[in-house]
Write a protein that holds these residues in place. Structure first.
Motif, PDB file in Angstrom:
ATOM      1  N   LYS A 127     -58.515  70.795  28.317  1.00  0.00           N
ATOM      2  CA  LYS A 127     -58.978  72.092  29.556  1.00  0.00           C
ATOM      3  C   LYS A 127     -57.954  72.659  30.128  1.00  0.00           C
ATOM      4  O   LYS A 127     -57.833  73.461  31.222  1.00  0.00           O
ATOM      5  N   ASP A 128     -56.580  72.127  29.910  1.00  0.00           N
ATOM      6  CA  ASP A 128     -55.577  72.421  30.988  1.00  0.00           C
ATOM      7  C   ASP A 128     -55.190  74.137  30.664  1.00  0.00           C
ATOM      8  O   ASP A 128     -54.414  74.445  31.564  1.00  0.00           O
ATOM      9  N   ASP A 129     -55.647  74.147  28.890  1.00  0.00           N
ATOM     10  CA  ASP A 129     -55.907  75.765  28.995  1.00  0.00           C
ATOM     11  C   ASP A 129     -56.617  77.036  29.683  1.00  0.00           C
ATOM     12  O   ASP A 129     -56.848  77.960  29.285  1.00  0.00           O
TER      13      ASP A 129
END
Length: 124
Positions: A108-110
């Protein structure tokens, strides 16, 4: 500015189907990889599915493989999540996300841009 708007959530009986849609604003949609994530109450947001810029590559969480299909229409600036054989454990808010590179990611951080989410409720 990229905006994502999900739709298609709702109440469905276990074993039923839903098709979620995500409309994406912006002229560069076709260069974004897209993903779907979900978050159940009291739990972390988790990866569901991702698709590359061309649609040629997809990846799924083990928990949804064989039941869920991600697809996209670059002419319409939309990404879809077809969910079949829904289970109570699929109940969550589903989020569409875009990352400003062409290739898929399960992290999700991408992802750079997120929608507001659409709620899926599965009754048993």
């Amino acid at each position: 500015q990229v905006q994502l708007v999900e739709s298609g959530g709702g109440l469905v009986q276990a074993g039923g189907s839903l098709r979620l849609s995500c409309a994406v604003s912006g002229r560069t949609f076709s260069s974004y990889a897209m993903g779907w994530f979900r978050q159940a109450p009291g739990k972390e947001r988790e990866f569901v599915a991702t698709i590359s810029w061309s649609g040629g590559r997809t990846s799924y969480a083990d928990s949804v493989k064989e039941r869920i299909t991600i697809s996209r229409d670059n002419d319409k600036n939309k990404v879809y999540l077809q969910m079949n054989s829904l289970k109570p454990e699929d109940e969550a808010v589903y989020y569409c996300a875009a990352r400003s590179v062409r290739f898929t990611s399960t992290m999700k951080d991408d992802y750079n841009y997120w929608g507001q989410g659409t709620r899926v409720t599965v009754s048993s």
